[in-house]
Design an enzyme around this catalytic site. Structure first.
Site, short mmCIF file in Angstrom:
data_model
loop_
_atom_site.label_atom_id
_atom_site.label_comp_id
_atom_site.label_asym_id
_atom_site.label_seq_id
_atom_site.Cartn_x
_atom_site.Cartn_y
_atom_site.Cartn_z
N GLU A 246 0.81 -1.19 0.13
CA GLU A 246 0.05 -0.13 0.06
C GLU A 246 1.06 1.20 0.12
OE1 GLU A 246 -3.35 0.35 0.19
OE2 GLU A 246 -3.81 -1.95 -0.05
N CYS A 280 -2.44 9.19 2.86
CA CYS A 280 -1.99 8.60 1.20
C CYS A 280 -3.17 9.04 0.42
CB CYS A 280 -1.67 7.10 1.44
SG CYS A 280 -3.13 6.27 2.35
P1 NAD Z 1 8.33 5.11 4.92
O1 NAD Z 1 8.29 4.18 3.67
O2 NAD Z 1 9.44 5.98 5.11
O3 NAD Z 1 8.00 4.20 6.07
C1 NAD Z 1 6.89 3.05 6.03
C2 NAD Z 1 7.41 2.14 6.92
O4 NAD Z 1 8.58 1.45 6.61
C3 NAD Z 1 7.91 2.71 8.63
O5 NAD Z 1 7.85 1.50 9.46
C4 NAD Z 1 9.19 2.61 8.23
O6 NAD Z 1 10.07 2.68 9.45
C5 NAD Z 1 9.64 1.57 7.34
N1 NAD Z 1 11.08 1.61 6.73
C6 NAD Z 1 11.73 2.76 6.58
N2 NAD Z 1 12.73 2.50 5.87
C7 NAD Z 1 12.69 1.09 5.51
C8 NAD Z 1 13.58 0.07 4.99
N3 NAD Z 1 14.65 0.44 4.16
N4 NAD Z 1 13.22 -1.25 5.07
C9 NAD Z 1 12.18 -1.56 5.71
N5 NAD Z 1 11.15 -0.78 6.37
C10 NAD Z 1 11.38 0.52 6.12
O7 NAD Z 1 6.96 6.02 4.58
P2 NAD Z 1 6.33 7.04 5.90
O8 NAD Z 1 7.00 8.29 5.54
O9 NAD Z 1 6.34 6.30 7.10
O10 NAD Z 1 4.75 6.94 5.31
C11 NAD Z 1 4.31 7.97 4.33
C12 NAD Z 1 4.24 7.16 3.11
O11 NAD Z 1 3.40 6.06 3.49
C13 NAD Z 1 3.69 7.93 2.03
O12 NAD Z 1 4.13 7.59 0.57
C14 NAD Z 1 2.10 7.52 2.05
O13 NAD Z 1 1.46 7.85 0.82
C15 NAD Z 1 2.28 6.07 2.30
N6 NAD Z 1 0.97 5.60 2.90
C16 NAD Z 1 0.45 4.65 2.12
C17 NAD Z 1 -0.89 4.40 2.42
C18 NAD Z 1 -1.64 3.40 1.91
O14 NAD Z 1 -2.81 2.77 2.23
N7 NAD Z 1 -1.62 3.13 0.42
C19 NAD Z 1 -1.46 4.67 3.79
C20 NAD Z 1 -0.64 5.45 4.45
C21 NAD Z 1 0.56 5.94 4.20
#
Ligand code: NAD
Length: 477
Positions: A246, A280
């Protein structure tokens, strides 16, 4: 504070590390939590793997009972959970209560839906054969979720996974783990069997490496950015590991000329500034018919100027702070890019002045016009409180502009014209389309994206399908 829950007990991280959690409204430290890594992730994998057989052997009625109790307890504790959510993410009271209820809805809905997830008896061609399918849970699951909706986005994974018979490890975002720690305290009180639900707050790279590499984890369910999602997708491919994604969005909001301007402006303001644009499915590009563009701009400026910025703990606050400094920096960067490339800021565009705002990540809700395709705000996912307004003349033109993005998560349109609404719903490339509906997400409906916004769906019966294998059984008589 304990933040690692493995095999039915709170444990300390092997590294002994901790992490400070900051309140985005005050810049103050709210809590210090334990911060795990590779070894803790491995212990959680062992626990989830050992608990799988007995959890998956329970009847769906037994598993549903745990989920139903969890939904009830989340609702009973909503005031306390809301306070924590406001302090760690910066939400307002209505936003936090809305999220908590939506999280409880997930557990409640899957407690009911799983009772209807039956297999099939397939008609036989040969007299001496009988065929059937049964549902088989995929196995232990790692659920990785982001900071912007900590309860809801974990619930979208945990609820269907647990209902299907999978055991889970949740790794919430490191910067906002407090509400999920509280949810795991509630799970502990309810008495989920040991190893069925595990929580690891810790280093994202180290934990996900373990989840990807260890064959005992059968599926990764990820919500977050496109960049991290792509890395995990590639890593899972080489292990043939199931993954659902997602990811981000860049959602168009189309206002057709039959809609009263005031009504359109009210909805646009809600769709943009909920959670300060850090959703998102936030509307992030506003296409307004030329005949009403200047009237619409005037209305949104009036409405945005009246929004009360403040700490979400104050009940009169309309919009809280941004989550972190990066979001303020991104807002300023995108605003100077708009100005440099010929755009105009109609309201907002800066951090609010005054002592009250000096320590938090506050930003003025911003409206911008004279937007063109060279601007960065139309190219990257803008997790910021900026409403860029773009004029259009024909429905073909606006559909083309709306689809001109690698993302395809959500899209919105305001119209009462059935023909226009149908054309938009059918031609826009997005997994979620809200026609006169700016908050379409619901546990009982599918949620997820087309194009680069993701793989798979959460919510509705599709959410449950993602945690099942179909097992076909053929009987020779
Ligand atoms: P992010 O990708 O930085 O982090 C998401 C998760 O992944 C967190 O738990 C983070 O700690 C972890 N993470 C970070 N780096 C990682 C790595 N190298 N390996 C594995 N895990 C890792 O995103 P964010 O800034 O926390 O959230 C915002 C993003 O999430 C936006 O792009 C938003 O659109 C998206 N989002 C999508 C949905 C959906 O349902 N489609 C919902 C909410 C947020």
């Amino acid at each position: 504070m304990n933040s690692i829950y493995i095999n039915g007990a709170w444990t300390k991280p092997v590294s002994g590390q901790t992490k400070a959690i900051e309140n985005p409204a005050t810049g103050e430290q709210v809590e210090t939590v334990d911060y795990g890594g590779k070894e803790d992730a491995l212990s959680a994998v062992k626990a989830a793997s050992e608990a799988f057989e007995s959890w998956s052997s329970k009847t769906v009625y037994e598993r549903a009972d745990y989920l139903r109790k969890l939904a009830d307890a989340i609702r009973e504790n909503s005031d306390e959970l809301s306070k924590t959510l406001i302090q760690e993410v910066g939400k307002t009271q209505p936003e936090s209560l809305g999220e908590i209820n939506a999280g409880a809805d997930q557990y409640e809905w899957y407690a009911e839906e799983v009772k209807r997830s039956s297999g099939d008896v397939i008609p036989h061609r040969l007299e001496n054969r009988r065929h059937m399918t049964i549902r088989h849970p995929v196995g232990p699951v790692a659920a990785i979720s982001p900071w912007n909706f900590p309860i809801l986005l974990s619930a979208r994974k945990l609820a269907p996974a647990l209902a299907a018979g999978c055991t889970v490890i949740n790794r919430p975002a490191s910067q906002a783990p407090l509400t999920m720690i509280k949810i795991f305290n509630i799970m502990d009180e309810i008495g989920f069997p040991k190893g069925v639900v595990n929580l690891v707050v810790g280093n994202p790279g180290e934990c996900s490496e373990v989840f990807v590499a260890d064959d005992r984890i059968k599926k990764i369910s990820f919500t977050g950015s496109l960049e991290v999602g792509q890395q995990l997708y590639v890593a899972c491919a080489s292990r043939m590991k199931k993954i659902s994604l997602e990811l981000g969005g860049h959602s168009p909001f189309i206002i057709l000329p039959d809609v009263p301007v005031d009504h359109a402006a009210d909805n646009a303001v809600f769709a943009k500034y909920r959670n300060m644009g850090q959703v998102c499915i936030s509307a992030s590009r506003f296409y307004v018919h030329h005949s009403m563009k200047s009237a619409f701009e005037q209305k949104v400026v009036e409405k945005v100027s009246r929004l009360k910025i403040g700490n979400g703990l104050e009940p009169t606050t309309d919009v809280g702070p941004l989550f972190e400094k990066k979001r303020v920096d991104d807002s300023l960067r995108l605003i100077s890019d708009i100005k440099e490339k010929g755009g105009k800021i109609l309201v907002g565009g800066k951090q609010p002045a005054g002592d009250k705002y000096s320590k938090g990540y506050f930003f003025e809700p911003t409206v911008a016009t004279d937007i063109n395709g060279d601007m960065q705000i139309l190219k990257e996912e803008p997790f910021v409180p900026i409403m860029p307004i773009i004029g259009y003349e024909t429905i073909e033109e606006v559909i083309r502009m709306a689809n001109d993005t690698p993302y395809g998560l959500a899209a919105y349109a305001m119209t009462n014209n059935l023909k226009w609404a149908t054309e938009i719903a059918e031609k826009i490339e997005a997994g979620i389309i809200g026609i006169n509906d700016c908050s379409p997400a619901a546990a009982q409906c599918p949620f997820g994206g087309m194009k680069k916004s993701g793989v798979g769906r959460e919510g509705w019966k599709q959410g449950l399908e993602g945690y099942y294998e179909t097992k076909y059984i053929s009987f020779g008589l």
